[in-house]
Design a protein around this motif. Structure first.
Motif, mmCIF file in Angstrom:
data_model
loop_
_atom_site.group_PDB
_atom_site.id
_atom_site.type_symbol
_atom_site.label_atom_id
_atom_site.label_comp_id
_atom_site.label_asym_id
_atom_site.label_seq_id
_atom_site.Cartn_x
_atom_site.Cartn_y
_atom_site.Cartn_z
ATOM 1 N N MET A 67 1.079 -1.031 -0.109
ATOM 2 C CA MET A 67 0.162 -0.172 0.059
ATOM 3 C C MET A 67 1.373 1.699 -0.330
ATOM 4 O O MET A 67 2.000 0.843 0.494
ATOM 5 C CB MET A 67 -0.951 0.390 1.114
ATOM 6 C CG MET A 67 -2.249 -0.632 1.500
ATOM 7 S SD MET A 67 -3.611 -0.213 0.114
ATOM 8 C CE MET A 67 -4.811 -1.905 0.734
ATOM 9 N N SER A 68 0.538 2.955 -0.361
ATOM 10 C CA SER A 68 1.403 3.181 -0.030
ATOM 11 C C SER A 68 -0.051 4.792 -0.454
ATOM 12 O O SER A 68 -0.240 5.195 -0.825
ATOM 13 C CB SER A 68 1.877 4.056 -1.258
ATOM 14 O OG SER A 68 2.333 5.006 -1.709
ATOM 15 N N SER A 69 -0.405 4.494 1.361
ATOM 16 C CA SER A 69 -1.316 5.438 1.133
ATOM 17 C C SER A 69 -1.198 7.046 2.256
ATOM 18 O O SER A 69 -1.724 7.554 3.213
ATOM 19 C CB SER A 69 -2.474 4.788 1.979
ATOM 20 O OG SER A 69 -3.198 3.887 1.518
ATOM 21 N N THR A 70 0.620 7.365 1.351
ATOM 22 C CA THR A 70 0.976 8.716 2.373
ATOM 23 C C THR A 70 0.793 9.811 0.183
ATOM 24 O O THR A 70 1.527 8.779 -0.167
ATOM 25 C CB THR A 70 2.562 7.732 2.569
ATOM 26 O OG1 THR A 70 2.131 6.992 3.207
ATOM 27 C CG2 THR A 70 3.241 9.402 3.317
#
Lengths: 363, 363, 363, 363
Positions: free
Chosen positions: D1-4
């Motif tokens: 995931m890359s929820s930044t």
């Protein structure tokens, strides 16, 4: 590889010791900054090889060719890019380095990391030559910083057993730094230079090399710069300083000496100076508390390992035959890279402080 | 503030000493990793205050509450987030700290940086309490690393004048590290602990504090990890280690000692071991050449400054009256944070090595 | 400026229309990738000006000079850098553009953004010429992707009132894409090309320009690539596609047509194909669900605005005299940039997909 | 995931539909910004479910609990973190979704991406519920922007066959936007709302769903903001807008209509208005030229796909038995998410514009 650095300015470094050129891109510089290219050349010359017996005899002009980002000597706001030709690359056979990795060099680790595809010629992208790109970029940044009142300078603090006088952490001045930051083999104390040269010459005569420590200061940094926890001044400086080959330690202010200090000794008492500014009476913090500048001189030291290329017989492995093997390195080497690394340390500091200031936003 | 860190995993740390909670988000962890929460609690407990006279008497359970990213004890691949309640916040008046900044603390620099808006209660976001978030995140990462054969451990190398036996840079083993990495006040040599405790107690009795040095090792890291020039192992480790409050120096392998070494002494000779792996006979490189792991133990040291909160009279300024002023700090403080910082150093190392391994891609 | 892009590979673009050169650095490419420079030249030629009446008559060879990162035609793992000389820069006076900003161009906004310091010659860093750097970088990436089974191709979907046959979102094949992706003015339907050329010629004869839409597909992308929420395939593709000057819209799969669709129509039913792979019977998702590839063709469209440089009288302002002023642009212009933008769209897609695949880590 | 997400402010989003909580961290906000939490609640309520028949009947208070970063209602400069409890999670068995992925959902792609470890309950981290975090973060950012004169508002431009009056791209005003940006189901034209509700009700009665288009404007953005090539306003907005589940297209100004336009029509003529400011008579550019704001309204549209969860029989696969299988989804669903997505679009715009302004540095 990951030769891109920076949060608020973006630095991209490319090239290898024997590629067509080495080069650098600096993105997001402020526009309308006048750049003195002669001052850039002064910095390039400080790092360039071939000066005397302390350094390799490989001589290169290291004249940067600016491709974009400057118009009539002024930054345009577009990426500033420059290349430096590799003019003195001896066309010898480097293939042996793939078989016999040099101790203390990146030959072996690069071979593993890049599955043997890395350019081994002259150390490739790991060559100290790449620091010319840092010096160029730093020379641009320091000029912009100087207009904002920030002055950076460094000196050889030690080479082997020879020591220079350390900076006064409280009173080091722009004048003192300016007296150092255009010199080759910058030291504060004239005796120290000769002692250090003796250390280096002694190592050279024994086909050996010698390490050292560089101390660097920046004065004029306003208080309140830095972005803790991970964008603090120490984090940002260290992240670029460790990009200089041979650096094995970075410390700020009192540094490792804090390990033996009491809080009552290490704490820097605050006071108001005659101008009404808040200062500290000592500067064990190296100008940084909580990752943020105090307004006192920013002070750091880097440990520079002895050049791994030495003229003595060494033990290595034969990666093809899978057995141990002796190694004898022939060629031109620096018996000590400390003198040439001084402008590199200043340059890295200039880039890091530029990045930090560029990100400061006042509401 | 910039409390976000990482290239391949993203760490976000939030909270302050006296806010509703502190917390941490870890993004881009690999999925399907089984996490033992009891092992996480062991790490949290090592850092938690209130153990003995070496630390503040503030006692907090530091039980992390996991909000997302774990399902039935297994990572889902979604951001792993946890909060830790602040349960023991004395409701005293902290407003004096805005007027009288504590020497050695971030009170003054934070006030400048955040135009006086910073939360000063208990040090706010600058509090050492935030390291609980690092320990939590590190406890997750180290479990994932352990399954890949990487073991991390640290010990107090020095506290004031008392020294522990350093790691053997070549032979330090997972067993030795595992004997350390669940202990409070981890040292290798039983005598050393007592001597260090004496140093701390002596400082405490004098209403003072004392600094130290922590040494940390990671064994089992495969060769070939790291992304020079700026994504090298040293750069990445240093960029997170300087996020730990009180760290003023970071060094790798021989570290600052390289300043007095010859190349012939510092170079680590390569050889093939009995398993056919390339090793080095010494490990002055600290397991890193050219920013890339060699396969030898990764070894670093951090300098930890003495706690700035001491019970002695100090000099500061009155930021309201614009004049110098005396300061007397009252309250609970650690006379030495080295013991509690040991698991923090390990945690930061685990996060950094996780980030580096996560970015490794084999073609 | 921020001409640096990428998470897992780092792209840095520099130069301006009339600077010494334009160039590009690609950092963190996988090592050991064989690159066919003739295939790179084919892509450069597709974008190069001077082909026919649809494009500006400025003719430039656009031969990239590779400075580093390739050794014997194979990627070394070090940053791959190349420059392209600006050989055909007419030395006319551009200073009038600083006074009279051209409507639809960045002259005015750049002047505000860079306090008047921007290099206005030929549009400076905003020039469409910079897309040559994207095409070069994309040509490298697509070759690496092709070895992993990923094929990219695009065509002019519309120019003014003339339309080409859209891709079959389900069945578009590598063969079809390969038939397009080396051509100038790629279209699927021969009639469409003539109709589009008529649209362009008509605009040109009226001293005007015309816009269009480009459709691009990538086949062979494995399922499971992408990093939601913000590192999804759509986010990553859009963030680079909007770096192409003139792009004003990006849509995926059914795109804006979803605004009139029912769920029962838009949902793509899953099934197992004869090879045992999960597929969808329709592909309104454009090969992306939840930001992650489905294994179906990745499909997107970009809207390309008409070239703002036209030969008709226009209204602008005189920034010196602070009054409205007429403008007449003289010089060489593309009446339609759609044909030349096709390889640019493919290149941007290749760079984005390379970045996404480079970040995929399988445990 | 890359929820930044973010360059100058850092956004970190965590949680899933059925985890302990969802939450958000906003790092690097300016300090000393007064935040009205009631105004935040207004935005949360606009997005919250359970209002009427256009939305799912799942009702949740969506009351954000602020953990850090605010003190006495004022930003401290430290990371602002908040969590929102998941209070209405039906404890049904979701395991079937692992076997039978829902068409149009991320069930299948997430299973591939996360090797089956993803939390499937309620869609997990892919749930539209995560947009509550965006709305919270956007509600903070828009208040800061409003004090700098930037006002954001959006409306449903189309739902199926029903259209609202588009914004006047030149004259859309803060007053008009403020009349929209606190409403549920915001439209400009009262008739349009009823027609859209009819479209939605018709879809609902047929156990189906319907898509739409949202138009959003920001007025008051100063000219000169944006960092081309890849940090331009369009790139930055698109990179966050595609983080909203269901968005399949993003366009600016004239958007895809530029494909049929002539340059003479699309170019926006410059003039001086009565206040001496440079304006354009039309605004096909959507307030953005060369990636930089012109000072005219910033205008964009997003295409929102019909909710994939529908009550009709569908075709999917059985991932366990490896064969095709029918699917019937039972439960609470939005027949149209456009009304609830309006505040999400505004929030994403606020975060993106905040990031862009935060990075602007005037020399």
């Amino acid at each position: 590889m990951s030769s891109t650095w920076g949060e608020n300015i973006k630095l991209s470094v490319f090239g290898g010791s024997h590629t067509g050129a080495i080069g650098v891109v600096l993105d997001n510089l402020p526009p309308n900054q006048k750049i003195d290219l002669d001052a850039v050349r002064v910095q390039m010359a400080r790092r360039a090889p071939g000066k005397d017996k302390t350094a390799t005899t490989r001589a290169e002009a290291d004249e940067p060719q600016i491709l974009s980002g400057l118009l009539d000597g002024v930054t345009t706001g577009a990426p500033l890019a420059a290349i430096i030709a590799n003019t003195n690359t001896r066309s010898k056979d480097y293939s042996d380095l793939k078989v016999h990795p040099r101790p203390g060099h990146a030959d072996y680790t690069a071979a593993v990391r890049y599955d043997g595809a890395n350019d081994i010629r002259g150390g490739g992208h790991f060559s100290g030559r790449l620091t010319a790109c840092l010096v160029f970029a730093g020379a641009i940044c320091r000029q912009i910083l100087e207009k904002r009142g920030v002055t950076i300078g460094a000196h050889a603090l030690r080479v082997g057993a020879a020591w220079d006088t350390p900076f006064d952490p409280v009173n080091v001045s722009a004048a003192e730094l300016n007296a150092l930051n255009t010199r080759f083999f910058a030291v504060q104390d004239a005796d120290a230079e000769q002692k250090m040269r003796d250390e280096i010459e002694c190592a050279r005569l024994q086909a050996d090399s010698i390490g050292g420590v560089i101390e660097c200061a920046a004065v004029g940094m306003p208080a309140g710069i830095g972005n803790p926890m991970f964008g603090g001044v120490e984090n940002v400086l260290a992240s670029i300083l460790y990009g200089i080959p041979a650096v094995k330690g970075v410390e700020f202010g009192a540094g490792f000496a804090v390990g033996e200090m009491r809080g009552s000794e290490n704490n820097d008492p605050f006071y108001y100076d005659e101008t009404g500014a808040v200062k500290t009476r000592t500067n064990n913090a190296g100008g940084i508390l909580g990752g943020i500048t105090t307004g006192m001189p920013v002070l750091f030291r880097i440990a520079v390992k002895p050049t791994p290329s030495i003229g003595q017989p060494q033990q290595t492995v034969d990666l093809t035959a899978h057995r141990d093997a002796p190694l004898m390195i022939v060629g031109r080497h620096d018996p000590c890279i400390v003198p040439r690394a001084i402008p590199v340390a200043e340059a890295a500091a200039a880039i890091a402080l530029m990045d930090l200031l560029r990100g400061a936003w006042r509401d």
